[in-house]
Design an enzyme around this catalytic site. Structure first.
Site, mmCIF file in Angstrom:
data_model
loop_
_atom_site.group_PDB
_atom_site.id
_atom_site.type_symbol
_atom_site.label_atom_id
_atom_site.label_comp_id
_atom_site.label_asym_id
_atom_site.label_seq_id
_atom_site.Cartn_x
_atom_site.Cartn_y
_atom_site.Cartn_z
ATOM 1 N N ARG A 24 0.829 -1.214 0.000
ATOM 2 C CA ARG A 24 0.000 0.000 0.000
ATOM 3 C C ARG A 24 0.865 1.266 0.000
ATOM 4 N NH1 ARG A 24 -5.525 1.513 1.783
ATOM 5 N NH2 ARG A 24 -5.443 3.247 3.238
ATOM 6 N N ILE A 63 -7.484 7.710 -0.727
ATOM 7 C CA ILE A 63 -7.396 6.247 -0.786
ATOM 8 C C ILE A 63 -8.233 5.785 0.402
ATOM 9 C CG2 ILE A 63 -5.190 6.338 0.517
ATOM 10 C CD1 ILE A 63 -4.362 3.705 -0.639
ATOM 11 N N SER A 64 -9.105 4.800 0.190
ATOM 12 C CA SER A 64 -9.993 4.350 1.258
ATOM 13 C C SER A 64 -9.211 3.730 2.416
ATOM 14 C CB SER A 64 -10.986 3.319 0.730
ATOM 15 O OG SER A 64 -11.712 3.848 -0.353
ATOM 16 N N GLN A 65 -9.849 3.751 3.568
ATOM 17 C CA GLN A 65 -9.333 3.069 4.760
ATOM 18 C C GLN A 65 -9.147 1.575 4.437
ATOM 19 O OE1 GLN A 65 -12.552 2.978 7.481
ATOM 20 N NE2 GLN A 65 -11.322 2.458 9.269
ATOM 21 N N PRO A 66 -8.082 0.949 4.925
ATOM 22 C CA PRO A 66 -7.858 -0.472 4.609
ATOM 23 C C PRO A 66 -9.085 -1.355 4.868
ATOM 24 C CG PRO A 66 -5.953 0.421 5.743
ATOM 25 C CD PRO A 66 -6.979 1.505 5.750
#
Ligand code: SAH
Length: 232
Positions: free
Chosen positions: A56, A82-85
């Site tokens: 990431r 970028i979205s949260q994992p």
């Protein structure tokens, strides 16, 4: 001379044996999967495996690298995130990706969601409306060795007709309604996950399933906050 070549062999051996040595975020990434995904109920093995392996930190802007494995979305420029994992894990798991599948993603952004999918399915087609983000993610994904991820710059509203139908569609920007061309391009038996609702408020993450015969069922999954689905 002998000594030097021996030393080089030992170093190469160490690098191949200990992944942590060649990847400074290895431990953080394993911890991310454990504490942010597994502990919150993500169980789909291929999803967990993919997220243990995709770097990431290579897909976020340089100044965000050290934050890459934190439990939150991160800015990637151009007002996008970028979205949260956990969200990536959740959306990946819910479409039940597997080998042999062809998946469409709308909203490439950093390319992270595409990379996670690319680890699992055969082909990923992903569309990004912001030219610079499309270019950057295409080049980074290429550098990371993904030959099965195809990035297109454009308005994802229209899907990607020439590669349709798709086994699954993942939309990572919030739309007021489900774009009809995307439903059209979903295979019978296919699943689409999409945040639906007004921008800058809480939206509903929805799972849309297209039954055999074309009938559609939808289910609300959870409240979410995504960046808006924009139109050119
Ligand atoms: N999946 C991304 C999340 C990026 S945020 C990741 O893993 O990083 C959502 C992205 O959707 C933004 O980059 C935004 O520019 C893009 N987007 C918004 N509307 C779009 C549209 N109509 N077509 C394609 N991309 C769109």
């Amino acid at each position: 001379m002998m000594k030097l070549s021996l030393l080089i062999s030992v170093v190469i051996l160490l690098l191949s044996v200990f992944p942590a040595q060649q990847d400074k975020y290895y431990r953080e990434r394993q911890l991310m999967v454990k504490t942010q995904l597994e502990s919150r109920g993500i169980v789909h093995k291929p999803t967990l495996k993919a997220m243990r392996s995709v770097k990431r930190h290579l897909l976020v802007p340089r100044d965000q690298e050290k934050n890459a494995y934190e439990d939150r979305p991160l800015p990637i420029g151009y007002g996008q995130t970028i979205s949260q994992p956990y969200m990536v894990g959740y959306m990946t798991e819910v479409i039940r990706p597997k080998k042999g599948m062809k998946v469409l993603e709308i909203g490439t952004g950093s390319g992270y969601q595409a990379a996670v999918l690319g680890e699992i399915v055969d082909e990923v087609y992903t569309i990004e409306i912001i030219e610079q983000l499309a270019k950057t993610s295409r080049s980074r994904l290429g550098d990371m060795g993904y030959t099965n991820i195809h990035v297109k710059e454009g308005d994802g509203y229209f899907g990607w007709e020439e590669h349709a139908p798709f086994d699954a569609i993942v939309v990572t920007a919030a739309s007021a309604f489900i774009p009809p061309p995307l439903i059209e391009q979903l295979k019978e038996g296919g699943k689409m996950v999409i945040p639906v609702g007004a921008p800058f408020t809480t939206q509903q993450l929805m799972l849309v399933e297209k039954q055999k015969g074309g009938k559609r069922t939808t289910r609300n999954l959870l409240p979410v906050r995504f960046v808006p689905f924009t139109r050119n």
